[in-house]
Write an enzyme that holds these catalytic residues in place. Sequence first.
Site, mmCIF file in Angstrom:
data_model
loop_
_atom_site.group_PDB
_atom_site.id
_atom_site.type_symbol
_atom_site.label_atom_id
_atom_site.label_comp_id
_atom_site.label_asym_id
_atom_site.label_seq_id
_atom_site.Cartn_x
_atom_site.Cartn_y
_atom_site.Cartn_z
ATOM 1 C CG ASP A 224 83.867 -50.016 -13.508
ATOM 2 O OD1 ASP A 224 83.400 -50.146 -12.354
ATOM 3 O OD2 ASP A 224 85.098 -50.159 -13.555
ATOM 4 C CG ASP B 177 80.613 -52.755 -15.431
ATOM 5 O OD1 ASP B 177 79.547 -52.179 -15.279
ATOM 6 O OD2 ASP B 177 81.417 -53.148 -14.551
ATOM 7 C CB CYS C 150 81.460 -56.459 -12.961
ATOM 8 S SG CYS C 150 82.677 -55.229 -12.307
ATOM 9 C CE LYS D 289 79.529 -52.377 -11.761
ATOM 10 N NZ LYS D 289 80.842 -52.239 -11.909
HETATM 11 C C1 VGL Z 1 85.475 -54.847 -13.642
HETATM 12 C C2 VGL Z 1 87.667 -54.863 -12.725
HETATM 13 C C3 VGL Z 1 87.830 -53.671 -12.501
HETATM 14 C C4 VGL Z 1 84.559 -55.518 -14.142
HETATM 15 C C5 VGL Z 1 85.499 -53.553 -13.254
HETATM 16 O O1 VGL Z 1 83.732 -54.829 -14.947
HETATM 17 O O2 VGL Z 1 84.586 -56.670 -14.292
HETATM 18 N N1 VGL Z 1 86.788 -55.440 -13.483
HETATM 19 N N2 VGL Z 1 86.459 -52.799 -12.697
HETATM 20 ZN ZN ZN Z 2 86.474 -50.727 -12.261
#
Ligand code: VGL
Ligand code: ZN
Length: 210
Positions: free
Chosen positions: A52, A14, A157, A112
């Site tokens: 994400d 991410d 994540c 995801k």
């Molecule tokens: C994430 C919160 C919401 C992450 C993704 O990549 O850690 N955190 N969506």
């Molecule tokens: Zn997210």
Amino acid sequence: MGARDDDTALIVIDVQNDFCPGGALAVGDGHAVVPVINGLIDLFDHVILTQDWHPADHSSFASGHDGGEPFDTIDLHYGAQTLWPDHCVQGTAGADFHGDLAWDKAQLVLRKGFRPGIDSYSAFFENDRETSTGLNGYLKERGLRKLVLTGLATDFCVAYSALDAVRLGFETTVVLDGCRAIDLDGSLDAALAQMGGAGVVLTESGAISV
Ligand code: VGL
Ligand code: ZN
């Protein structure tokens, strides 16, 4: 573990604009992971990225819950869910990878969080801990059994992915200088302790050998 071993993959979690300064869910110093991760990408023969990738009405967005504020916790059908600012909406610039991330050689980009009713922190399972993203099967079919994880955010994540990875039998390392944390109410310390306790190797990029 050598970074060029045929059973070893780097999984970059991410590294998207919305998690970097100026983004909708900016992680402190999030952009600082980019040079570290570019160096790692150079070293590894097998590179996988996660992205994400939420629909605009995603159930983890505070904006869709009456009276809900970002960083509140609510109960959804699968359990507790933190509410977030709208972020990483499909097709928006915030969902793009950071512009300096050198990701051309990625062999797989795994998206995801695309189901409206369920969040997915982990690269392996959505937040019900049951719905598979398919990554476990992909890695096992390719004989990739040693994983090196890094990216954003350490305590969400990255940690969820690493904990699932060890549970699924992968030899799992997290490169901490390629990670930055959201750190909600001590979530970073908790994530580090959980990962250490579960057998995730916590290391720094300088210790990765070719
Ligand atoms: C994430 C919160 C919401 C992450 C993704 O990549 O850690 N955190 N969506
Ligand atoms: Zn997210």
